[in-house]
Motif scaffolding. Sequence first.
Motif, PDB file in Angstrom:
ATOM      1  N   GLN A   1       0.790  -1.148  -0.022  1.00 14.82           N
ATOM      2  CA  GLN A   1      -0.018   0.104  -0.130  1.00 14.82           C
ATOM      3  C   GLN A   1       0.944   1.249   0.026  1.00 14.82           C
ATOM      4  N   PHE A   2       0.393   2.383  -0.520  1.00 14.68           N
ATOM      5  CA  PHE A   2       1.261   3.533  -0.582  1.00 14.68           C
ATOM      6  C   PHE A   2       1.532   4.005   0.834  1.00 14.68           C
ATOM      7  N   PHE A   3       0.723   3.975   1.572  1.00  7.37           N
ATOM      8  CA  PHE A   3       0.955   4.258   3.004  1.00  7.37           C
ATOM      9  C   PHE A   3       2.295   3.612   3.891  1.00  7.37           C
ATOM     10  N   GLN A   4       2.374   2.540   3.291  1.00 15.88           N
ATOM     11  CA  GLN A   4       3.392   1.702   3.827  1.00 15.88           C
ATOM     12  C   GLN A   4       4.873   1.778   2.747  1.00 15.88           C
ATOM     13  N   ARG A   5       4.817   2.731   1.759  1.00 17.15           N
ATOM     14  CA  ARG A   5       5.845   2.717   0.835  1.00 17.15           C
ATOM     15  C   ARG A   5       7.338   3.003   1.626  1.00 17.15           C
ATOM     16  N   LYS A   6       7.410   3.734   2.561  1.00 15.48           N
ATOM     17  CA  LYS A   6       8.759   3.563   3.141  1.00 15.48           C
ATOM     18  C   LYS A   6       9.193   2.398   3.887  1.00 15.48           C
ATOM     19  N   CYS A   7       8.344   1.677   4.279  1.00 15.01           N
ATOM     20  CA  CYS A   7       8.637   0.607   5.198  1.00 15.01           C
ATOM     21  C   CYS A   7       9.419  -0.429   4.316  1.00 15.01           C
ATOM     22  N   THR A   8      10.664  -0.954   5.033  1.00 14.70           N
ATOM     23  CA  THR A   8      11.394  -1.780   4.392  1.00 14.70           C
ATOM     24  C   THR A   8      11.601  -3.497   5.074  1.00 14.70           C
ATOM     25  N   LYS A   9      11.121  -3.249   6.365  1.00 15.36           N
ATOM     26  CA  LYS A   9      11.030  -4.577   7.379  1.00 15.36           C
ATOM     27  C   LYS A   9      10.590  -4.158   8.828  1.00 15.36           C
ATOM     28  N   ASN A  10      10.665  -5.110   9.203  1.00 16.96           N
ATOM     29  CA  ASN A  10       9.924  -5.047  10.833  1.00 16.96           C
ATOM     30  C   ASN A  10       8.511  -4.476  10.976  1.00 16.96           C
ATOM     31  N   THR A  11       7.614  -4.541  10.045  1.00 18.32           N
ATOM     32  CA  THR A  11       6.372  -3.908  10.143  1.00 18.32           C
ATOM     33  C   THR A  11       5.367  -4.647  11.179  1.00 18.32           C
ATOM     34  N   THR A  12       4.839  -3.675  12.205  1.00 15.06           N
ATOM     35  CA  THR A  12       4.089  -4.430  13.154  1.00 15.06           C
ATOM     36  C   THR A  12       2.782  -3.553  13.402  1.00 15.06           C
ATOM     37  N   ALA A  13       1.753  -4.135  14.083  1.00 15.48           N
ATOM     38  CA  ALA A  13       0.592  -3.530  14.446  1.00 15.48           C
ATOM     39  C   ALA A  13       0.272  -3.800  16.070  1.00 15.48           C
ATOM     40  N   GLU A  14       0.177  -3.039  16.747  1.00 11.89           N
ATOM     41  CA  GLU A  14      -0.143  -3.149  18.213  1.00 11.89           C
ATOM     42  C   GLU A  14      -1.372  -2.519  18.577  1.00 11.89           C
ATOM     43  N   TYR A  15      -2.441  -3.598  19.070  1.00  8.14           N
ATOM     44  CA  TYR A  15      -3.627  -2.949  19.555  1.00  8.14           C
ATOM     45  C   TYR A  15      -3.900  -3.054  20.900  1.00  8.14           C
ATOM     46  N   THR A  16      -4.412  -1.926  21.461  1.00  6.66           N
ATOM     47  CA  THR A  16      -4.881  -1.999  22.836  1.00  6.66           C
ATOM     48  C   THR A  16      -6.337  -1.366  23.117  1.00  6.66           C
ATOM     49  N   LEU A  17      -7.138  -2.173  23.845  1.00  9.61           N
ATOM     50  CA  LEU A  17      -8.545  -1.872  23.768  1.00  9.61           C
ATOM     51  C   LEU A  17      -8.585  -0.827  24.909  1.00  9.61           C
ATOM     52  N   LEU A  18      -9.465   0.079  24.497  1.00 12.90           N
ATOM     53  CA  LEU A  18      -9.641   1.305  25.416  1.00 12.90           C
ATOM     54  C   LEU A  18     -10.968   1.274  26.299  1.00 12.90           C
ATOM     55  N   PRO A  19     -11.194   2.098  27.151  1.00  9.19           N
ATOM     56  CA  PRO A  19     -12.289   1.868  28.080  1.00  9.19           C
ATOM     57  C   PRO A  19     -13.700   2.012  27.079  1.00  9.19           C
TER      58      PRO A  19
END
Length: 190
Positions: A49-67
């Motif tokens: 995707q275009f919004f990840q174009r600069k990423c070359t490695k180690n792509t992660t997503a972290e999710y935290t449930l909010l109140p």
Amino acid sequence: MKFLLTILFLVYSSFSYARLPLDRDLVPVEHVDLVRYQGKWFEIASIPQFFQRKCTKNTTAEYTLLPDNLMKVYNACTIKNGTTISSEGRAKPIDTTNAKLNVTFAKLFDRYLFWFSGKYWVIYLEPNYQYAIVGHPTRDYGWILSRTPELAPDILKELTHYLKVAGYDPCRFYTTPQEGGLQTKKSLCK
């Protein structure tokens, strides 16, 4: 600039959603327990995707449930010069299954704008929440995620097959280099 790119992504997403007849065929999982889903996920493969174009490695997503039943979304990756870039957003379930969420990175005056959001559908989820496939009704977006930076080859093969069953072209997915995982970017067809 980031705000403008987010708007362009969401506008494109809306138009592509309207033009494709397949959008009703993508089926999310029956239910996602957001408490179990939270935590860190490693990107194993994705449709670039275009919004990840600069990423070359180690792509992660972290999710935290909010109140307020929103999820904090924290995406990070390593770029070519070795530094880490990140973005923070919010995800909001759109029904009681929690399998369909709207995700936004658009923010104005400390408020996240969900009218600028993208669809995030969990279409495959391992029973112990160890790996997942996230998609979009248009099939223009897709991610294979794992709790670890590497998936066993047989599991990746199984998930590639599942993408076909779900109506995706697996050749559009490229592996994501991860420290402790795959080291090269290549199509799932290879």
